[in-house]
Design a protein around this motif. Structure first.
Motif, PDB file in Angstrom:
ATOM      1  N   LYS A  53       0.816  -1.218   0.000  1.00  0.00           N
ATOM      2  CA  LYS A  53       0.000   0.000   0.000  1.00  0.00           C
ATOM      3  C   LYS A  53       0.855   1.277   0.000  1.00  0.00           C
ATOM      4  O   LYS A  53       0.373   2.351  -0.271  1.00  0.00           O
ATOM      5  N   ARG A  54       2.133   1.104   0.365  1.00  0.00           N
ATOM      6  CA  ARG A  54       2.948   2.304   0.549  1.00  0.00           C
ATOM      7  C   ARG A  54       3.725   2.694  -0.692  1.00  0.00           C
ATOM      8  O   ARG A  54       4.097   1.853  -1.494  1.00  0.00           O
ATOM      9  N   LYS A  55       3.969   3.994  -0.830  1.00  0.00           N
ATOM     10  CA  LYS A  55       4.668   4.487  -2.012  1.00  0.00           C
ATOM     11  C   LYS A  55       5.956   5.193  -1.619  1.00  0.00           C
ATOM     12  O   LYS A  55       5.956   6.053  -0.739  1.00  0.00           O
ATOM     13  N   VAL A  56       7.031   4.810  -2.284  1.00  0.00           N
ATOM     14  CA  VAL A  56       8.313   5.470  -2.067  1.00  0.00           C
ATOM     15  C   VAL A  56       8.286   6.799  -2.824  1.00  0.00           C
ATOM     16  O   VAL A  56       7.809   6.857  -3.955  1.00  0.00           O
ATOM     17  N   ALA A  57       8.749   7.860  -2.189  1.00  0.00           N
ATOM     18  CA  ALA A  57       8.773   9.176  -2.836  1.00  0.00           C
ATOM     19  C   ALA A  57      10.152   9.795  -2.680  1.00  0.00           C
ATOM     20  O   ALA A  57      10.637   9.977  -1.566  1.00  0.00           O
ATOM     21  N   GLN A  58      10.771  10.063  -3.814  1.00  0.00           N
ATOM     22  CA  GLN A  58      12.141  10.581  -3.799  1.00  0.00           C
ATOM     23  C   GLN A  58      12.329  11.649  -4.871  1.00  0.00           C
ATOM     24  O   GLN A  58      11.911  11.460  -6.013  1.00  0.00           O
ATOM     25  N   GLY A  81      15.751  17.925  -6.149  1.00  0.00           N
ATOM     26  CA  GLY A  81      16.046  18.570  -4.876  1.00  0.00           C
ATOM     27  C   GLY A  81      16.732  17.566  -3.982  1.00  0.00           C
ATOM     28  O   GLY A  81      17.152  16.495  -4.442  1.00  0.00           O
ATOM     29  N   ASP A  82      16.862  17.888  -2.699  1.00  0.00           N
ATOM     30  CA  ASP A  82      17.635  17.020  -1.819  1.00  0.00           C
ATOM     31  C   ASP A  82      16.978  16.706  -0.493  1.00  0.00           C
ATOM     32  O   ASP A  82      17.636  16.178   0.407  1.00  0.00           O
ATOM     33  N   GLY A  83      15.685  17.023  -0.378  1.00  0.00           N
ATOM     34  CA  GLY A  83      15.015  16.662   0.853  1.00  0.00           C
ATOM     35  C   GLY A  83      13.545  16.440   0.593  1.00  0.00           C
ATOM     36  O   GLY A  83      12.964  17.065  -0.312  1.00  0.00           O
ATOM     37  N   ILE A  84      12.944  15.531   1.340  1.00  0.00           N
ATOM     38  CA  ILE A  84      11.511  15.280   1.191  1.00  0.00           C
ATOM     39  C   ILE A  84      10.892  14.995   2.552  1.00  0.00           C
ATOM     40  O   ILE A  84      11.411  14.194   3.340  1.00  0.00           O
ATOM     41  N   LEU A  85       9.782  15.689   2.823  1.00  0.00           N
ATOM     42  CA  LEU A  85       9.066  15.562   4.097  1.00  0.00           C
ATOM     43  C   LEU A  85       7.603  15.263   3.802  1.00  0.00           C
ATOM     44  O   LEU A  85       7.072  15.676   2.766  1.00  0.00           O
ATOM     45  N   THR A  86       6.953  14.564   4.730  1.00  0.00           N
ATOM     46  CA  THR A  86       5.525  14.281   4.588  1.00  0.00           C
ATOM     47  C   THR A  86       4.933  13.948   5.965  1.00  0.00           C
ATOM     48  O   THR A  86       5.673  13.600   6.891  1.00  0.00           O
ATOM     49  N   SER A  87       3.601  14.064   6.073  1.00  0.00           N
ATOM     50  CA  SER A  87       2.961  13.555   7.292  1.00  0.00           C
ATOM     51  C   SER A  87       2.101  12.340   6.936  1.00  0.00           C
ATOM     52  O   SER A  87       1.413  11.789   7.782  1.00  0.00           O
ATOM     53  N   ASN A  88       2.134  11.934   5.666  1.00  0.00           N
ATOM     54  CA  ASN A  88       1.353  10.793   5.194  1.00  0.00           C
ATOM     55  C   ASN A  88       2.085   9.483   5.504  1.00  0.00           C
ATOM     56  O   ASN A  88       3.145   9.209   4.927  1.00  0.00           O
ATOM     57  N   LYS A  89       1.521   8.687   6.422  1.00  0.00           N
ATOM     58  CA  LYS A  89       2.200   7.470   6.889  1.00  0.00           C
ATOM     59  C   LYS A  89       2.320   6.402   5.815  1.00  0.00           C
ATOM     60  O   LYS A  89       3.021   5.409   6.000  1.00  0.00           O
ATOM     61  N   PHE A  90       1.621   6.583   4.692  1.00  0.00           N
ATOM     62  CA  PHE A  90       1.699   5.606   3.611  1.00  0.00           C
ATOM     63  C   PHE A  90       2.792   5.954   2.600  1.00  0.00           C
ATOM     64  O   PHE A  90       2.994   5.238   1.624  1.00  0.00           O
ATOM     65  N   ILE A  91       3.467   7.067   2.857  1.00  0.00           N
ATOM     66  CA  ILE A  91       4.583   7.449   1.980  1.00  0.00           C
ATOM     67  C   ILE A  91       5.897   7.083   2.664  1.00  0.00           C
ATOM     68  O   ILE A  91       6.031   7.196   3.881  1.00  0.00           O
ATOM     69  N   VAL A  92       6.844   6.597   1.867  1.00  0.00           N
ATOM     70  CA  VAL A  92       8.194   6.316   2.356  1.00  0.00           C
ATOM     71  C   VAL A  92       9.132   7.326   1.687  1.00  0.00           C
ATOM     72  O   VAL A  92       9.557   7.128   0.550  1.00  0.00           O
ATOM     73  N   PRO A  93       9.419   8.444   2.357  1.00  0.00           N
ATOM     74  CA  PRO A  93      10.320   9.423   1.761  1.00  0.00           C
ATOM     75  C   PRO A  93      11.741   8.853   1.697  1.00  0.00           C
ATOM     76  O   PRO A  93      12.189   8.203   2.645  1.00  0.00           O
ATOM     77  N   ALA A  94      12.434   9.081   0.575  1.00  0.00           N
ATOM     78  CA  ALA A  94      13.758   8.480   0.385  1.00  0.00           C
ATOM     79  C   ALA A  94      14.705   9.431  -0.346  1.00  0.00           C
ATOM     80  O   ALA A  94      14.270  10.315  -1.094  1.00  0.00           O
TER      81      ALA A  94
END
Ligand SMILES: [Zn+2]
Length: 258
Positions: A53-58, A81-94
């Motif tokens: 269910k989770r999505k990697v976001a980079q 860019g060089d940084g990624i932030l989220t409050s969505n628990k289904f996203i995996v920031p990378a």
């Protein structure tokens, strides 16, 4: 699939309610990420550790101090860019790293989490993330937790005088030490600790992994891919695109394990 993972720390104690930070190792394979390329090694790595269910976001990295905050993974498409932030628990920031420092971030006030890529050019990006969270959510420095992940330590990171002076001027004289001639050693950890202290992050909210990506070995073999180590024997004038075929980049990410 073997990889590294750990907690965020708040007031010196692990924070079980927060997500975990993670990082691939040399044996995980090359996690290189470009918008116009496919990487099945990376796809397989992430599908083995994240529920479907989770999505990697980079973002595609450019050694900047640009940080994005997204609420869906689609919002990062084709962004650089060089940084990624989220409050969505289904996203995996990378992000990806090979000697550069991955900086993992968790804001206890807004529950925003994410990861930053901080090489020498990007040093200062941790403050950018704090300013964003402070402006948007009114988060205070004591709400923020930072983990400084495995990176090239001062044992292996020699720089020239110009770069040493730039760091001493901007991040305190403690982060550089003279070796000889035009050579200085640089501690990205000390530079970032100086920066985090300056913006008021309490010591107990900062955790450092001190394994050097260039020289740290586990059971007799190098644990991490390293730009310095793996390209040391290549001709100096080889273009960067060519050098990139010879070293292994790690994926660094933040995830909820549910
Ligand atoms: Zn080292």
């Amino acid at each position: 699939m073997s990889f590294l993972k750990g907690n965020f720390f708040y007031n010196g104690k692990p924070l079980p309610s927060a997500p975990l930070w993670g990082m691939s190792v040399l044996s995980s394979g090359n996690m290189r990420f470009r918008w116009n390329e496919n990487n099945s090694v990376r796809d397989n790595f992430f599908s083995s550790i994240c529920a479907e269910k989770r999505k990697v976001a980079q973002p595609e990295l450019i050694h900047s101090k640009t940080v994005y905050e997204v609420s869906s993974a689609d919002e990062i498409f084709f962004k650089k860019g060089d940084g990624i932030l989220t409050s969505n628990k289904f996203i995996v920031p990378a992000v990806t790293v090979a000697d550069c420092m991955p900086i993992f971030v968790y804001d206890k006030n807004s529950n925003v989490f994410g990861v930053l890529h901080s090489g020498w050019k990007g040093t200062g990006i941790a403050a950018e993330a704090f300013y964003m969270l402070n402006k948007k959510y009114d988060s205070s420095p004591c709400d923020l937790c930072f983990v400084l992940g495995p990176h090239i330590n001062s044992c292996c990171y020699s720089v020239d005088k110009d770069r040493a002076e730039y760091f001493a001027e901007n991040f305190g004289s403690d982060c550089v030490s003279f070796i000889d001639g035009n050579k200085y050693s640089l501690s990205l950890a000390k530079a970032n600790l100086f920066l985090l202290k300056k913006i008021g992050i309490p010591d107990g909210n900062v955790f450092i992994n001190k394994e050097c990506t260039c020289c740290f070995k586990e059971n007799g073999t190098f644990k991490y891919g390293s730009f310095r180590r793996q390209t040391a024997l290549l001709p100096q004038n080889l273009p960067l695109e060519e050098k990139q075929k010879h070293f292994t980049v790690q994926a660094a990410f933040v995830f909820y394990s549910f």
